[in-house]
Design a protein around this motif. Structure first.
Motif, short mmCIF file in Angstrom:
data_model
loop_
_atom_site.label_atom_id
_atom_site.label_comp_id
_atom_site.label_asym_id
_atom_site.label_seq_id
_atom_site.Cartn_x
_atom_site.Cartn_y
_atom_site.Cartn_z
N ARG A 106 -13.43 -10.25 -12.68
CA ARG A 106 -11.98 -10.19 -12.81
C ARG A 106 -11.45 -9.21 -11.78
N TYR A 107 -10.23 -9.43 -11.32
CA TYR A 107 -9.65 -8.51 -10.33
C TYR A 107 -8.18 -8.27 -10.63
N PRO A 108 -7.65 -7.12 -10.23
CA PRO A 108 -6.27 -6.75 -10.57
C PRO A 108 -5.26 -7.55 -9.79
N ASP A 109 -4.00 -7.51 -10.25
CA ASP A 109 -2.91 -8.19 -9.57
C ASP A 109 -2.51 -7.40 -8.34
N VAL A 110 -2.95 -7.87 -7.18
CA VAL A 110 -2.59 -7.23 -5.91
C VAL A 110 -1.99 -8.28 -4.98
N SER A 111 -1.15 -9.14 -5.56
CA SER A 111 -0.55 -10.24 -4.81
C SER A 111 0.12 -9.74 -3.54
N GLY A 112 -0.21 -10.37 -2.42
CA GLY A 112 0.33 -9.96 -1.13
C GLY A 112 -0.65 -9.17 -0.30
N LEU A 113 -1.76 -8.72 -0.92
CA LEU A 113 -2.78 -7.96 -0.22
C LEU A 113 -4.09 -8.76 -0.19
N PRO A 118 -14.82 -2.98 -8.59
CA PRO A 118 -15.35 -2.25 -9.74
C PRO A 118 -14.38 -2.09 -10.91
N TYR A 119 -13.26 -2.76 -10.86
CA TYR A 119 -12.16 -2.44 -11.78
C TYR A 119 -12.35 -3.05 -13.17
N TYR A 120 -13.18 -4.06 -13.28
CA TYR A 120 -13.49 -4.68 -14.58
C TYR A 120 -14.99 -4.86 -14.69
N PRO A 121 -15.53 -4.95 -15.90
CA PRO A 121 -16.96 -5.19 -16.05
C PRO A 121 -17.37 -6.53 -15.47
N GLU A 122 -18.55 -6.57 -14.90
CA GLU A 122 -19.12 -7.83 -14.43
C GLU A 122 -19.52 -8.66 -15.64
N GLU A 123 -19.11 -9.93 -15.66
CA GLU A 123 -19.45 -10.82 -16.76
C GLU A 123 -20.62 -11.72 -16.34
N VAL A 124 -21.70 -11.66 -17.09
CA VAL A 124 -22.88 -12.46 -16.80
C VAL A 124 -22.89 -13.68 -17.73
N THR A 125 -22.92 -14.88 -17.15
CA THR A 125 -22.95 -16.11 -17.94
C THR A 125 -24.21 -16.89 -17.60
N TYR A 180 0.83 -1.20 0.00
CA TYR A 180 0.00 0.00 0.00
C TYR A 180 0.87 1.25 0.00
N LEU A 181 0.59 2.17 -0.91
CA LEU A 181 1.20 3.49 -0.89
C LEU A 181 0.29 4.49 -0.18
N ALA A 182 -1.00 4.19 -0.19
CA ALA A 182 -2.00 5.01 0.50
C ALA A 182 -3.26 4.18 0.66
N GLU A 183 -4.17 4.64 1.48
CA GLU A 183 -5.41 3.90 1.72
C GLU A 183 -6.28 3.90 0.46
N VAL A 184 -6.83 2.73 0.14
CA VAL A 184 -7.74 2.60 -1.00
C VAL A 184 -9.16 2.88 -0.50
N THR A 185 -9.80 3.91 -1.06
CA THR A 185 -11.12 4.31 -0.60
C THR A 185 -12.18 4.03 -1.68
N TRP A 186 -13.43 4.37 -1.36
CA TRP A 186 -14.54 4.15 -2.28
C TRP A 186 -14.40 4.98 -3.55
N ARG A 187 -13.57 6.02 -3.52
CA ARG A 187 -13.37 6.85 -4.70
C ARG A 187 -12.47 6.19 -5.74
N ASP A 188 -11.66 5.19 -5.32
CA ASP A 188 -10.67 4.58 -6.21
C ASP A 188 -11.31 3.44 -6.99
N THR A 189 -12.13 3.79 -7.94
CA THR A 189 -12.93 2.79 -8.64
C THR A 189 -12.39 2.40 -10.00
N THR A 190 -11.26 2.97 -10.42
CA THR A 190 -10.66 2.61 -11.71
C THR A 190 -9.27 2.04 -11.48
N LEU A 191 -8.78 1.32 -12.48
CA LEU A 191 -7.44 0.75 -12.37
C LEU A 191 -6.39 1.84 -12.23
#
Length: 322
Positions: free
Chosen positions: A253-260, A239-246, A90-101
């Protein structure tokens, strides 16, 4: 006078003999150095530190170099603990405003660390989040310690146990049934289970599925699984990727945040209401899709600790697909 001179001469001779017996060694290095823990418990993916090595009267500073890490049971050398892995910080706290990659990347840093490090000054041993990449088991280390008095090797000076961490944590689960077509007559539904499967080598995605007692999935594409409009689903927390409906489930899908731990947002808005804390998610199986003839309202709060593909199966044990 002669007697007095003789006594003084003997005293001088004794002092000379004592001086000749003094050691020329400077400083002291004990044979009994140790750490103040007998068997350190290390949960995979967590940060753990020891105190500095116990000097036991040795002259400080002590310089400590790692010689080897060995499997405690087999005695075989292990190289896993020196190999560097990229982990997120973490470089800073991730809040509800951080909705994009892009916004997320500004809050998450990447760095390479080995699973274990030994501080050369004092010998403090530290374990990093990269322990998630090593094999659980019992290990021991050998070190070489030096100071002004010389150097010595110490075998088996610290035993530690790497404990396989949970891949996920189901913090909360619940389910009710309710009248179809109305927000009324909510009753507890307890005959269900949540099973989570993990595939480490898969791509980073989390698949939610809802199944009847025979394992047949309800179909989100046909509207058999819907959202409850005033409450969050996992999409709100991821919210970082579109929801896929099957036809078998919903894919996130979720971003690479290995270790968190994921999700990493500290809250989310649904309409004008703010939801904070753990990532609770609400869904609904519509009553027309079940033999119960009533809506089923599963709720869960799950955190995920590893990279890869997760499949979350919410199975209703007394209901069949209509």
């Amino acid at each position: 006078m002669k007697k007095r001179s003789f006594i003084i001469g003997l005293a001088g001779l004794s002092l000379g003999l004592l001086d000749s017996c003094k050691s020329d060694q400077i400083g002291y290095l004990s044979d009994n150095l140790r750490y103040n823990v007998e068997n350190l418990q290390v949960n995979q993916g967590t940060v753990v530190y020891t105190d500095a090595i116990v000097a036991n009267g040795s002259t400080t500073p002590l310089t400590v170099n790692l010689v080897a890490v060995r499997n405690k049971e087999t005695g075989e050398l292990s190289t896993e603990f020196s190999k560097e892995h990229e982990i997120s910080t973490y470089l800073a706290e991730v809040t509800w405003r951080d909705t994009t990659l892009e916004l997320l990347k500004a809050k998450i840093g990447k760095a390479k660390y080995p699973p274990m490090m030994v501080n050369a000054t004092g010998g403090r041993v530290g374990f990093t989040q990269a322990t998630q990449f090593v094999t659980p088991g019992q290990y021991t280390i050998d070190v070489e310690v030096s100071n002004i008095a010389g150097q010595k090797k110490f075998k088996n000076i610290l035993d530690f146990n790497v404990i396989g961490a949970k891949k996920e944590d189901i913090l909360f689960k619940s389910c009710t049934s309710s009248d179809y077509g109305a927000e009324s007559n909510f009753l507890p539904y307890t005959d269900y289970e949540i099973v989570v499967e993990h595939q480490a080598e898969g791509e980073n995605k989390i698949i939610y599925q809802w199944e009847d007692k025979n394992g047949k999935p309800f179909n989100p594409k046909k509207g058999e699984v819907i959202k409850r409009g005033d409450r969050p689903t996992f999409k709100n927390w991821s919210p970082y990727y579109p929801e896929e409906v099957t036809d078998t489930g919903l894919v996130y899908r979720y971003p690479d945040v290995s270790g968190l731990v994921y999700p990493i947002m500290n809250g989310t808005y649904v309409g004008t209401e703010f939801w904070s804390g753990d990532p609770i998610s609400y869904y609904r199986i519509v009553g027309t899709a079940t033999t119960l003839g009533r809506n089923l309202n599963p709720v869960s709060t799950i955190k995920f600790y590893r990279s890869g593909t997760y499949t979350v199966r919410f199975r209703f044990l007394t209901v069949t697909h209509s």
